[in-house]
Enzyme design. Structure first.
Site, PDB file in Angstrom:
ATOM      1  N   ASP A  38       0.725  -1.039   0.021  1.00 55.07           N
ATOM      2  CA  ASP A  38      -0.171   0.130   0.084  1.00 55.07           C
ATOM      3  C   ASP A  38       0.811   1.318  -0.196  1.00 55.07           C
ATOM      4  OD1 ASP A  38      -1.547   2.029   0.674  1.00 55.07           O
ATOM      5  OD2 ASP A  38      -2.819   0.977   2.117  1.00 55.07           O
ATOM      6  N   TYR A  57      -6.971  15.872  -8.230  1.00 57.98           N
ATOM      7  CA  TYR A  57      -6.095  15.076  -8.970  1.00 57.98           C
ATOM      8  C   TYR A  57      -4.953  15.920  -9.588  1.00 57.98           C
ATOM      9  CZ  TYR A  57      -4.716  11.427 -12.419  1.00 57.98           C
ATOM     10  OH  TYR A  57      -3.858  10.657 -13.195  1.00 57.98           O
TER      11      TYR A  57
END
Length: 281
Positions: free
Chosen positions: A56, A148
């Site tokens: 992760d 983003y």
């Protein structure tokens, strides 16, 4: 020449394409993801030149463990491909502070975590290559992409500056700016879609979500070809420092470059004379 290539986000989308292409061309691959069993399944099961390990990217401990596992198995790491990421869509006021932080945590601090774990290996070798996926949204601001774009603009600055840190140790850097490719970025597992919460934005939010969802699977770029292009860059003696990927991205970056030059010129009269006047009375 066979290399040891560590790929993040290899369980689906572009990451799977990169890992699959690397294996097919004879490289040794460290394929990572949050769910290793899905990564291994996506790549066709156990293989002699494949190591699948949990990662992760928001966990520095996971990154350090993955880097150590790579060295334990293959003795080195030649190329890191920072591919893992996600997308929080929406207008700024409808994106919560927590979501904004999560976007930056995954898309910016995530690749930083992996680089922190891998760079000591590359420095010891006095050789290596860090490739990080940005986006055309890291160069060109776009509607509905404020979170983003913020994360990818950060990637651009980090990677462009990282080059100067690590070049003296034989380490190359490449930041990749893809346009629209048929990856899985727009599927629900990768994208968090906003709920209309502010009346002024509600109509635009509803329409834009529908438009973006309809785009999934219709993008012009072929991710398998992008994967092959990235491996070509990883094989270059003097790899590109910035790779603009896709005809749409190239066109957009060219337009942005012209816009920046025009803005610099328009700023010349007001902005070019802001230094101290050293002439004495």
């Amino acid at each position: 020449m066979s290399k040891v290539i560590l790929v993040t986000g290899a369980g689906r989308g572009l990451g799977t394409d990169i890992a699959r292409e690397a294996l097919a061309t004879g490289h040794q691959v460290v394929a990572t993801g949050r769910r290793p069993e899905e990564v291994e399944k996506a790549l066709g099961g156990p293989q002699d030149n494949l190591l699948v390990t949990k990662l992760d990217v928001t966990s520095l401990e996971d990154a350090e463990a993955a880097a150590q596992a790579a060295v334990d198995r293959f003795d080195r790491i030649d190329v890191l491909i920072n591919n893992a990421g996600n997308f929080f869509a929406g207008y700024f006021e409808e994106i919560t502070p927590a979501q904004m932080r999560q976007q930056i945590e995954t898309n910016l601090f995530g690749p930083m975590n992996v680089a922190r774990a891998v760079l000591p290996v590359l420095r010891k070798q006095r050789a290596g290559h860090v490739i990080t996926l940005s986006s055309s949204a890291g160069i060109i601001g776009q509607e509905f992409c404020v979170a983003y774009a913020a994360s990818k603009f950060g990637v651009e600055g980090w990677m462009e500056s990282l080059r100067y840190d690590v070049e003296p140790y034989g380490i190359h850097t490449t930041v990749v700016e893809p346009g629209f490719f048929r990856t899985e970025l727009l599927v629900d597992a990768s994208t968090t879609w906003p709920e209309p919460t502010i009346d002024d934005y509600a109509e635009r939010t509803t329409a834009t979500v529908a438009a973006w969802k309809s785009m999934n699977g219709q993008q012009s770029g072929d991710p398998a070809k992008l994967a092959r292009a990235l491996l070509t860059i990883a094989d270059q003696d003097k790899p590109l420092q910035r790779f603009v990927a896709g005809a749409d991205a190239i066109e957009g970056v060219e337009a942005k470059a012209r816009e920046l030059l025009a803005q610099a010129e328009a700023s010349r009269e007001l902005g070019g004379n802001l230094g101290y006047d050293d002439t004495s009375a």
